[in-house]
Design a protein around this motif. Structure first.
Motif, short mmCIF file in Angstrom:
data_model
loop_
_atom_site.label_atom_id
_atom_site.label_comp_id
_atom_site.label_asym_id
_atom_site.label_seq_id
_atom_site.Cartn_x
_atom_site.Cartn_y
_atom_site.Cartn_z
N HIS A 438 0.83 -1.20 0.00
CA HIS A 438 0.00 0.00 0.00
C HIS A 438 0.86 1.25 0.00
O HIS A 438 0.49 2.28 -0.58
CB HIS A 438 -0.93 -0.01 1.21
CG HIS A 438 -2.04 1.00 1.11
ND1 HIS A 438 -3.03 0.90 0.16
CD2 HIS A 438 -2.31 2.13 1.83
CE1 HIS A 438 -3.87 1.92 0.30
NE2 HIS A 438 -3.45 2.68 1.31
N MET A 439 2.03 1.18 0.62
CA MET A 439 2.94 2.32 0.63
C MET A 439 3.43 2.61 -0.80
O MET A 439 3.49 3.77 -1.22
CB MET A 439 4.14 2.03 1.54
CG MET A 439 5.17 3.17 1.61
SD MET A 439 6.60 2.70 2.58
CE MET A 439 7.29 1.39 1.57
N VAL A 440 3.75 1.57 -1.53
CA VAL A 440 4.19 1.76 -2.91
C VAL A 440 3.08 2.35 -3.75
O VAL A 440 3.28 3.23 -4.59
CB VAL A 440 4.68 0.41 -3.50
CG1 VAL A 440 4.96 0.55 -4.99
CG2 VAL A 440 5.93 -0.06 -2.77
N MET A 441 1.84 1.86 -3.50
CA MET A 441 0.70 2.40 -4.25
C MET A 441 0.53 3.90 -3.97
O MET A 441 0.26 4.68 -4.88
CB MET A 441 -0.58 1.67 -3.86
CG MET A 441 -0.69 0.25 -4.40
SD MET A 441 -2.25 -0.48 -3.91
CE MET A 441 -2.18 -1.99 -4.86
N ASN A 442 0.70 4.28 -2.72
CA ASN A 442 0.53 5.69 -2.36
C ASN A 442 1.60 6.57 -3.00
O ASN A 442 1.39 7.76 -3.24
CB ASN A 442 0.56 5.87 -0.84
CG ASN A 442 -0.70 5.34 -0.18
OD1 ASN A 442 -1.76 5.35 -0.78
ND2 ASN A 442 -0.57 4.88 1.07
N GLN A 443 2.77 5.98 -3.26
CA GLN A 443 3.85 6.76 -3.84
C GLN A 443 3.72 6.90 -5.36
O GLN A 443 4.44 7.68 -5.97
CB GLN A 443 5.19 6.11 -3.51
CG GLN A 443 5.56 6.24 -2.03
CD GLN A 443 6.89 5.58 -1.71
OE1 GLN A 443 7.45 4.88 -2.54
NE2 GLN A 443 7.39 5.80 -0.49
N CYS A 444 2.83 6.11 -5.99
CA CYS A 444 2.63 6.24 -7.43
C CYS A 444 2.00 7.60 -7.72
O CYS A 444 1.00 7.97 -7.11
CB CYS A 444 1.72 5.14 -7.96
SG CYS A 444 2.49 3.51 -7.93
N PRO A 445 2.57 8.39 -8.63
CA PRO A 445 2.05 9.74 -8.88
C PRO A 445 0.68 9.70 -9.53
O PRO A 445 0.45 8.95 -10.48
CB PRO A 445 3.09 10.34 -9.84
CG PRO A 445 3.74 9.16 -10.49
CD PRO A 445 3.74 8.07 -9.48
N ILE A 446 -0.24 10.47 -8.98
CA ILE A 446 -1.55 10.60 -9.59
C ILE A 446 -1.46 11.45 -10.85
O ILE A 446 -2.04 11.16 -11.88
CB ILE A 446 -2.56 11.22 -8.61
CG1 ILE A 446 -2.63 10.37 -7.34
CG2 ILE A 446 -3.93 11.34 -9.25
CD1 ILE A 446 -3.11 8.95 -7.58
N LYS A 447 -0.68 12.54 -10.76
CA LYS A 447 -0.46 13.41 -11.91
C LYS A 447 1.01 13.38 -12.27
O LYS A 447 1.88 13.18 -11.41
CB LYS A 447 -0.91 14.84 -11.60
CG LYS A 447 -2.40 14.97 -11.35
CD LYS A 447 -2.78 16.43 -11.10
CE LYS A 447 -4.27 16.57 -10.87
NZ LYS A 447 -5.04 16.21 -12.05
N LEU A 448 1.28 13.55 -13.55
CA LEU A 448 2.66 13.56 -14.00
C LEU A 448 3.39 14.78 -13.46
O LEU A 448 2.80 15.87 -13.36
CB LEU A 448 2.72 13.57 -15.52
CG LEU A 448 2.18 12.29 -16.20
CD1 LEU A 448 2.20 12.46 -17.69
CD2 LEU A 448 3.01 11.09 -15.80
N PRO A 449 4.64 14.66 -13.08
CA PRO A 449 5.38 15.80 -12.51
C PRO A 449 5.67 16.89 -13.54
O PRO A 449 5.97 18.01 -13.16
CB PRO A 449 6.67 15.15 -12.00
CG PRO A 449 6.83 13.90 -12.83
CD PRO A 449 5.43 13.43 -13.11
N HIS A 450 5.60 16.57 -14.80
CA HIS A 450 5.87 17.60 -15.82
C HIS A 450 5.01 17.31 -17.04
O HIS A 450 4.43 16.23 -17.20
CB HIS A 450 7.37 17.61 -16.20
CG HIS A 450 7.86 16.27 -16.63
ND1 HIS A 450 7.67 15.75 -17.88
CD2 HIS A 450 8.55 15.32 -15.92
CE1 HIS A 450 8.22 14.56 -17.97
NE2 HIS A 450 8.76 14.26 -16.80
N SER A 451 4.92 18.30 -17.92
CA SER A 451 4.08 18.13 -19.10
C SER A 451 4.71 17.12 -20.06
O SER A 451 5.91 16.85 -20.00
CB SER A 451 3.92 19.49 -19.81
OG SER A 451 5.19 19.98 -20.19
N LYS A 452 3.89 16.58 -20.93
CA LYS A 452 4.33 15.52 -21.83
C LYS A 452 3.84 15.86 -23.23
O LYS A 452 2.69 16.26 -23.42
CB LYS A 452 3.77 14.19 -21.36
CG LYS A 452 4.48 12.96 -21.90
CD LYS A 452 3.86 11.71 -21.29
CE LYS A 452 4.63 10.46 -21.63
NZ LYS A 452 5.90 10.35 -20.91
N LYS A 453 4.72 15.70 -24.21
CA LYS A 453 4.35 15.93 -25.60
C LYS A 453 4.08 14.58 -26.27
O LYS A 453 4.90 13.68 -26.20
CB LYS A 453 5.46 16.68 -26.34
CG LYS A 453 5.70 18.09 -25.80
CD LYS A 453 6.79 18.81 -26.59
CE LYS A 453 7.01 20.22 -26.04
NZ LYS A 453 8.06 20.94 -26.78
#
Length: 473
Positions: A438-453
């Motif tokens: 569950h700790m690993v799941m919580n660390q998965c980013p919900i939003k990307l840290p930067h924009s993506k092309k």
């Protein structure tokens, strides 16, 4: 009978000759009479050979009576035997009765007649064997290609045919081989030629574990066709979205007609046809895309049958295009995600699959404790006491009293080995720390840290939905 069947082929062909008007008229009249007699005999033979087996055998036996009498008269003439003895010998020789010897005649004339009788008997016996063999062959073909009723119970019924059918059958074959279901036959009902369906399935499933598949031709919305596959006695019924022409995919009326047919099938399956079934089968309906509530004919059929007093089975929807669009979007935004989905969805000997599993040792345990009991698989969900499946549960979520969980593993044997054989005892070095998943799941980013092309190549009817799902992520 044989003469009638061959009459048209054996009738003599008149030779061309020069004649006067009277001779020509008389010859034409005789030729027309011969053709009429030949045609009548041929028609009579066709009628006879169209009878059931007992009728054809009776005709052959009746034809044997004058044949025996004529042969007996010929034998009596050359041997001066009494009528009774001549008829008996002739009957024995014609039918090749054991002990009847046609080579013991003293005079050459009686020997020749006896051999001719034996020779005729070979033909009559061959005709009888041919009639019986043809009847047996036709019955075998009727069983193979026929559309008779299926008398199975607690089986799986699949209605309609599309591109997802063969992969679905392969998954069922793998599941049966691993002992996780589908031990009863799979019965397929589709508006295709039965012989074509049998050949296609045999070719496509040649390299998968053996599984029994019975095919029947018919329409899913027809109650008589559903009864032919004994759908009301099935454990589950899978309603696939039928194949339609490319032009009809953009025709609103055609799509509404297809959905109405599926809704009629669901309505029939959830309705009580007779009082023999105590419970309706579970139904899985494939929806190629999500529909608005007012356009969803299947939902209307479900709502109408929910008022019934009959015990209804579970009903689930599989939304094809929309769910695949989300997987595409996730794979685009999360590099490496496609590897995960490929491993889960492609059925091979080395791939992992989802397994529902229950064991008494799991009942009442929290997720963080139950998860640590698996060393060869990964527990990713559990069933709560309310019967609902919880995916990615919290550490304090508790497995229900039946011990039902959802596990990703290579095969069912891995899960059994972890729980039943080891009784939940796993070496400490193999046990993840409590709460670590569950700790690993919580660390998965919900939003990307930067924009993506992103560059999208090509466009089809799924592209717009995929873009919406990408923006949602």
């Amino acid at each position: 009978v044989v003469a009638g069947a061959l009459a048209s082929g054996l009738a003599p062909t008149p030779k061309a000759r020069v004649a006067n008007a009277g001779t020509s008229s008389f010859s034409s009249s005789r030729h027309a009479q011969r053709e009429m007699v030949g045609s009548n005999l041929t028609y009579l033979a066709q009628r006879v050979f169209g009878w059931p087996l007992y009728g054809k055998v009776f005709i052959i036996m009746c034809a044997m009576v004058p044949l025996v009498l004529v042969a007996a008269a010929a034998y009596k003439f050359v041997s001066e035997e009494e009528w009774g003895s001549a008829i008996a010998k002739t009957f024995f020789w014609l039918n090749d009765v054991p002990g009847a010897d046609s080579t013991g005649e003293e005079h050459w004339r009686s020997t020749v007649v006896a051999q001719l009788i034996v020779f005729c008997g070979m033909f009559t016996f061959a005709i009888l064997i041919g009639v019986v063999s043809d009847e047996i062959a036709s019955k075998v073909d009727e069983v193979k290609t026929g559309n008779s009723k299926v008398y199975e119970k607690n089986h799986t019924v699949i209605v309609n045919w599309n591109d997802q059918l063969i992969p679905l059958l392969k998954q069922m074959a793998v599941a049966k081989d691993e002992g996780s279901g589908f031990q009863r036959p799979i019965v397929l009902l589709a508006n295709k030629e039965k012989e074509w369906m049998d050949e296609t399935i045999a070719d496509e499933l040649a390299d998968v574990p053996p599984i029994t598949i019975v095919t029947r031709q018919g329409e899913a919305y027809n109650a008589e066709d559903l009864d032919r596959v004994n759908a009301w006695s099935a454990e589950r019924v899978v309603v696939l979205h039928p194949d339609i022409d490319e032009d009809e995919k953009h025709d609103k009326d055609a799509l509404e007609r297809v959905e109405s047919n599926k809704a009629t099938a669901v309505l029939n399956l959830r309705s009580e046809v007779n009082g023999l079934q105590s419970r309706a089968p579970d139904i899985i309906v494939q929806m190629p895309f999500r529909l608005a509530e007012e356009d969803n004919s299947v939902s209307l059929a479900v709502a109408l049958t929910n008022k019934s007093d009959r015990k209804l089975g579970d009903l689930a929807y599989v939304n094809g295009t929309s769910e695949l669009s989300k997987l595409k979007a996730f794979s685009i935004m999360q590099p490496g995600g496609i590897r995960l989905f490929e491993d889960l969805m492609l059925q091979t000997n080395d791939s992992s699959e989802f397994y529902t599993y229950s064991h008494k040792t799991l009942a009442g345990k929290s997720f963080k404790d139950a998860w640590r009991m698996f060393s060869n698989g990964t527990m990713v969900g559990l069933m709560g006491e309310d019967g609902k499946l919880i995916l990615g549960p919290r550490d304090d979520d508790v497995v229900n009293s039946k011990g039902e969980v959802l596990v990703i593993a290579d095969n069912l044997a891995c899960i059994v080995r972890d729980i039943e054989k080891k009784k939940g005892i796993v070496p400490e070095r193999s046990i993840p720390e409590k709460g670590s998943q569950h700790m690993v799941m919580n660390q998965c980013p919900i939003k990307l840290p930067h924009s993506k092309k992103i560059v999208m190549l090509g466009w089809n009817e799924e592209s717009e939905q995929c873009i919406d799902d990408i923006l949602a992520l």
